[in-house]
Write a protein that holds these residues in place. Structure first.
Motif, PDB file in Angstrom:
ATOM      1  N   UNK A  29      -2.175  -1.561  13.268  1.00  0.00           N
ATOM      2  CA  UNK A  29      -2.047  -2.910  12.722  1.00  0.00           C
ATOM      3  C   UNK A  29      -1.070  -3.693  13.583  1.00  0.00           C
ATOM      4  N   UNK A  47      -7.259  -1.931  -4.304  1.00  0.00           N
ATOM      5  CA  UNK A  47      -6.184  -2.025  -5.287  1.00  0.00           C
ATOM      6  C   UNK A  47      -6.400  -3.215  -6.227  1.00  0.00           C
ATOM      7  N   UNK A  54      -7.913  -1.370   1.708  1.00  0.00           N
ATOM      8  CA  UNK A  54      -7.099  -0.730   0.667  1.00  0.00           C
ATOM      9  C   UNK A  54      -6.534  -1.759  -0.306  1.00  0.00           C
ATOM     10  N   UNK A  55      -6.219  -2.922   0.216  1.00  0.00           N
ATOM     11  CA  UNK A  55      -5.711  -3.973  -0.681  1.00  0.00           C
ATOM     12  C   UNK A  55      -6.812  -4.437  -1.630  1.00  0.00           C
ATOM     13  N   UNK A 114      -0.496   4.307  12.058  1.00  0.00           N
ATOM     14  CA  UNK A 114      -0.318   5.027  10.800  1.00  0.00           C
ATOM     15  C   UNK A 114      -1.157   6.296  10.803  1.00  0.00           C
ATOM     16  N   UNK A 115      -0.781   7.221   9.945  1.00  0.00           N
ATOM     17  CA  UNK A 115      -1.620   8.402   9.762  1.00  0.00           C
ATOM     18  C   UNK A 115      -2.933   8.017   9.080  1.00  0.00           C
ATOM     19  N   UNK A 116      -2.856   7.119   8.121  1.00  0.00           N
ATOM     20  CA  UNK A 116      -4.003   6.871   7.239  1.00  0.00           C
ATOM     21  C   UNK A 116      -4.814   5.637   7.606  1.00  0.00           C
ATOM     22  N   UNK A 117      -4.254   4.751   8.438  1.00  0.00           N
ATOM     23  CA  UNK A 117      -4.940   3.494   8.733  1.00  0.00           C
ATOM     24  C   UNK A 117      -5.081   3.298  10.234  1.00  0.00           C
ATOM     25  N   UNK A 118      -5.993   2.429  10.609  1.00  0.00           N
ATOM     26  CA  UNK A 118      -6.101   2.051  12.010  1.00  0.00           C
ATOM     27  C   UNK A 118      -4.873   1.214  12.379  1.00  0.00           C
ATOM     28  N   UNK A 169     -11.043   4.636   3.900  1.00  0.00           N
ATOM     29  CA  UNK A 169     -10.537   3.266   3.961  1.00  0.00           C
ATOM     30  C   UNK A 169      -9.458   3.226   5.024  1.00  0.00           C
ATOM     31  N   UNK A 170      -9.799   2.889   6.232  1.00  0.00           N
ATOM     32  CA  UNK A 170      -8.848   2.915   7.341  1.00  0.00           C
ATOM     33  C   UNK A 170      -8.276   1.530   7.640  1.00  0.00           C
ATOM     34  N   UNK A 171      -8.738   0.533   6.898  1.00  0.00           N
ATOM     35  CA  UNK A 171      -8.187  -0.814   7.108  1.00  0.00           C
ATOM     36  C   UNK A 171      -7.281  -1.161   5.941  1.00  0.00           C
ATOM     37  N   UNK A 172      -6.149  -1.748   6.269  1.00  0.00           N
ATOM     38  CA  UNK A 172      -5.212  -2.144   5.212  1.00  0.00           C
ATOM     39  C   UNK A 172      -5.894  -3.111   4.258  1.00  0.00           C
ATOM     40  N   UNK A 228       0.851  -1.189   0.000  1.00  0.00           N
ATOM     41  CA  UNK A 228       0.000   0.000   0.000  1.00  0.00           C
ATOM     42  C   UNK A 228       0.884   1.235   0.000  1.00  0.00           C
TER      43      UNK A 228
END
Ligand code: FAD
Ligand code: SF4
Lengths: 563, 283
Positions: free
Chosen positions: A167, B202, B198-199, A161-165, B192-195, A141
């Motif tokens: 992890x 994509x 976002x995947x 992260x700035x953009x995500x919750x 979209x705050x969850x990886x 990402x």
């Protein structure tokens, strides 16, 4: 991905999270995927490479356990520029230049070596890494900046992260490069001492492939590397480089940061001194066309490569761990980042399932030692040499002798010439060179003076002004949210940034750092002010000024097209 | 599957013939900018919850390009174009009838629909009515001015934040059961705050690039006969609105209080329809 962490927490969970998609992160992620590990890669740039700068020659060492083409098929054909087939160093004294062939040093332990431009190289790697990691449930990402470590009961368990919750992950690979915020937060690296860093500044100069071939006397599948040292840069310790790309040249300088600060040197002027030297006239030709101006710090592995680059589930690879080797004039950072990334992945695979959260980290440190990587990064002979060599008194005496007519004669006689060429080409001797003026300036100057031929070509190159250089760069400014905060605006604390910042200058009001005279109660005082808009995120002011320094949010800030 | 239909009421051509009717052929067709927000909302729902998203548009054959654009930009799975000569020069009312028939046919023949997303207003018509009118025809609840939304797939309910503009802008939260229609506000921002989201995003992008290159394969065109529509009720003949001239239009007033809508409850729906009445009457 699963949403329940190991402790039933609500965090998103991946087996491995890799922060940064430069060579270190790419190698770690590719190797993790090969081990079947579910791997998420987080990169703050709009695309991998958009934040990165190198000289850059990437080496594949014979002795390295991993090279980039081991991990990525087709790397040389698709991601790299020209291979280096001719390697020289120029010792400069005024307009006198003495050139030595450094091919022996260059070829020592070298399987191959190619010039690269980082936007092209890293974005290519990103696509391959995404393919590989997608197959094991992860992926890459971009536009995501990791801003901290996720902890539970004090133990590092993931990233924020700035953009995500937040992890959670079983392995966190900090491959976030120089000025690694994660390494700092983990307490593994600090950003205090200027003498632990170099500052690299570079211009990519547009050139027709035929012109490149013609001017350097090479074919399409050949390339040159030229290094420059001597009094070209006055007393600032460091040197210059010129590498050929397919359709451009990379010309730049790498200086010890402490020396830049001590000499109050302006990085862009040092670069211009190289670009406008008569010797360059033939190579640059008329019509100097600069595609990009870039800068970044480089750690000095001799001083900072961490012998135990891990804490809890976190491992550091590449520049983040200080694994950047300046082997005399040869700079090896990318190759070591690749090796370290792959070794960290192997360490995790070997220790997978081990209840001890530091098992992977410990194994990784051992692999760095056993593979001989750590010995390259922190050569023993350097530690020995440094204890005497760097002591000012000794340096001064040596310098005075060298500068005396006697010293010049000794260095300049033809026997010395051969010995010196040999010495330059000896990896052992080169790794011993102490970081003093002697190695960088005095010796090359004396060589140039005594043995050099005067070059009187007229160099018409007119490098752009700093203002024009900034104007040519692409920025996505995070308006109202500057990533650097000036904590102390006094000239003593932060004044050094005004000249050491590669996009600021004493005489230029449009850069990041400026000085202002303010009147307080009749007294006049010099204060430093900061505007981060033109910042190229090089990291210099994190070290030389009193700042609270972070990288911009994902996708924000400067975007390099060449790198 | 939570998301099934995206009627993309895309417009864009601004050329009028001597009778004051829009000449679609004269100007290039682009996606209605407000629909971009609607489509972002559909994409967000799909990324978060999975499902199938179809693009639907009514207009001349050239609108296939708009649907192709939707496929490229927001990764719709397939496209439905409601198009023939009889449908030309429809006003919002006739459009709503046609589009709701399109959705009905889609539900009967393709798949059931949980959500319909529409843009705030079309860039040319600027009436803001087609959405509500379509919804009215479908007898579904509608949530307008949506700036954020959340779906509970188990409960089959949608929670939305609406931007209520007034002297002071307010944000209200409403909840409604599915199926329903969502009209997004230009302020809508997907998050979209969850990886993993976002995947997925994509992955969808990569898949769709290939699909969009072959858009015709994924395009279904229905004419008035397919939709079982009487020509008298559609197109120009079925359009009660007469545009006398094109003037700057004052901002439509909007409701200020939070409205909880339960469409199963007929009486509860009435005030909503009443509230929509002024908008349906033409500005
Ligand atoms: C002028 C110059 C010349 C050089 N010449 C050479 C040379 O000739 N040969 C050589 O081998 N090396 C050279 N180097 C050094 C080389 O560039 C580095 O050693 C190498 O890039 C290190 O790789 P890395 O993967 O550790 O870090 P990087 O390549 O810096 O990659 C780090 C990545 O992490 C990302 N990142 C950083 N922070 C975050 C965050 N918080 N969240 C998400 N992502 C983040 C960055 O965007 C970047 O993509 C040179 C350096 C400079 C400046
Ligand atoms: S402001 Fe600091 S980080 Fe930015 S370019 Fe200048 S010295 Fe480098």
């Amino acid at each position: 991905m699963s949403t329940n962490g190991s402790n039933g927490s609500e965090y998103e969970h991946y087996e491995a999270v890799v922060v940064g998609c430069g060579p270190g992160g790419a190698a770690a992620a590719a190797r993790l995927a090969e081990h079947g590990v579910e791997t998420l890669v987080l990169e703050r740039g709009v695309e991998a490479g958009s934040k990165n700068v190198s000289g850059g020659l990437i080496y594949a060492e014979d002795s390295a356990p991993y090279t980039i083409d081991d991990l990525f098929d087709g790397f040389r054909e698709e991601a790299a520029e020209r291979p280096v087939t001719d390697y020289r160093i120029h010792n400069i004294a005024g307009d006198k230049v003495k050139t030595y062939d450094l091919t022996d040093l260059h070829e020592h332990d070298t399987d191959w070596c190619d010039a690269v431009l980082r936007r092209q190289m890293d974005s290519w790697l990103e696509a391959r890494v995404h393919e590989k990691t997608s197959e094991t449930g992860g992926g890459v990402l971009t536009n995501v900046r990791v801003n901290g470590l996720l902890r539970e009961d004090g133990e590092i368990i993931g990233v924020t992260c700035d953009e995500l919750d937040p992890i959670e992950a079983d392995l966190i690979v900090a491959a976030d490069g120089v000025n690694s915020e994660l390494a700092r937060e983990a307490g593994l690296m600090d950003w205090e001492e200027p003498d632990e860093w170099f500052q690299g500044v570079k211009a990519v100069v547009d050139m027709d492939p035929e012109a490149v071939n013609h001017r350097f006397g090479i074919d399409d599948d050949e390339g040159v590397a030229h290094l420059f040292s001597g009094d070209l840069f006055e007393d600032v310790r460091g040197g210059g480089f010129l590498y050929t790309n397919e359709e451009s040249l990379s010309i730049g300088t790498v200086f010890h940061l402490d020396s830049l600060v001590a000499e109050q040197a302006e990085p862009h002027e040092l670069l211009d001194a190289l670009l406008t030297h008569p010797m360059m006239a033939h190579w640059i030709g008329d019509g100097y066309d600069e595609r990009e101006y870039a800068a970044k710090l480089v750690p000095d592995s001799k001083k900072v490569a961490h012998r135990e680059p891990y804490r809890d589930r976190l491992v550091l690879v590449g520049d983040a761990a200080g694994q950047m080797q300046a082997q005399g004039p040869i700079i090896k950072g990318m190759n070591h980042a690749v090796t370290a990334g792959a070794l960290a992945a192997d360490a995790f695979a070997i220790t997978r399932g081990n209840a001890d959260s530091e098992a992977a980290g410990r194994r990784y440190a051992k692999l760095l030692e056993d593979s001989g990587t750590m010995a390259k990064l922190r050569p023993k002979q350097y530690d020995l040499a440094r204890t005497v060599g760097e002591r000012d008194a000794v340096t001064n005496v040596v310098d005075r002798v060298l500068e005396s007519p006697l010293g010049s004669v000794a260095l300049g006689n033809s026997l010395a010439d051969r010995v010196l060429e040999r010495a330059y080409n000896s990896p052992f001797l080169v790794s011993m060179l102490p970081d003093t003026r002697t190695g960088y300036t005095t010796v090359p100057t004396v060589i140039g003076e005594a043995r050099g031929k005067s070059i009187r070509w007229k160099n018409d190159a007119e490098p752009p002004s700093l203002e024009e250089r900034i104007g040519e760069l692409t920025y996505d400014t995070d308006v109202g949210n500057p990533h650097i905060e000036l904590l102390d605006d006094s000239a003593e604390a932060s004044g050094a940034a005004v000249y050491a910042c590669p996009v600021s200058a004493e005489a230029f009001g449009g850069g990041c750092y400026r000085t202002e005279q303010v009147k307080t109660n009749g007294d006049e005082e010099t204060v430093v002010s900061l505007d981060t808009q033109p910042c190229v995120e090089c990291g210099t002011c994190a070290i030389v000024a009193d700042t609270a320094w972070e990288h911009p949010r994902g996708g924000k800030g400067v975007e390099y097209r060449e790198g | 599957m939570l998301t099934k239909g995206v009627p993309d009421f895309s417009e864009g051509a601004v050329s009028f013939d001597e009778d004051g009717h829009l000449e679609r052929g004269k100007t290039p067709t682009v996606m209605n900018p407000n629909d971009a927000f609607a489509l972002e909302a559909a994409l967000q729902t799909r990324v978060r919850h999975g499902g199938h998203v179809s693009g639907m548009s009514m207009g001349p054959p050239g609108y296939a390009e708009v649907l192709e654009g939707a496929m490229e930009s927001v990764y719709t799975d397939d496209s439905y174009l409601l198009s023939d000569r009889e449908l030309a020069a429809s006003d919002t009312w006739a459009t709503a009838i046609t589009v709701s028939s399109g959705i009905e046919k889609y539900r009967e023949e393709v798949a059931d629909v949980d959500l319909v997303f529409a843009g705030f207003k079309t860039a040319d018509g600027e009436t803001g009515q087609t959405g509500p009118q379509t919804c009215w025809a479908l007898e579904w609840p509608i949530v307008t001015h949506v700036i954020a939304l959340d779906i509970d797939p188990d409960e089959r309910r949608l929670r939305a934040k609406r931007l209520v503009e007034g002297d002071v802008d307010e944000i209200e939260t409403v909840e409604t059961p599915l199926p329903c229609m969502v009209v997004t506000d230009p302020e809508f921002e997907p998050t979209y705050r969850k990886a993993s989201h976002r995947l997925t995003h994509k992955e969808l992008r990569a898949e769709t690039q290939e699909r969009a290159a072959d858009h015709d394969e994924h395009l279904t065109t229905w004419d008035h006969a397919d939709l079982n529509l009487d020509p008298d009720y559609i197109g120009l003949d079925g359009s009660p609105t007469i545009v006398s001239s094109v003037d700057p239009i004052p901002k439509a007033p909007s409701e200020r209080e939070a409205t909880m809508i339960d469409p199963d409850d007929g009486t509860a729906m009435e005030p909503v329809l009443e509230e929509l009445q002024p908008f349906a009457g033409g500005d």
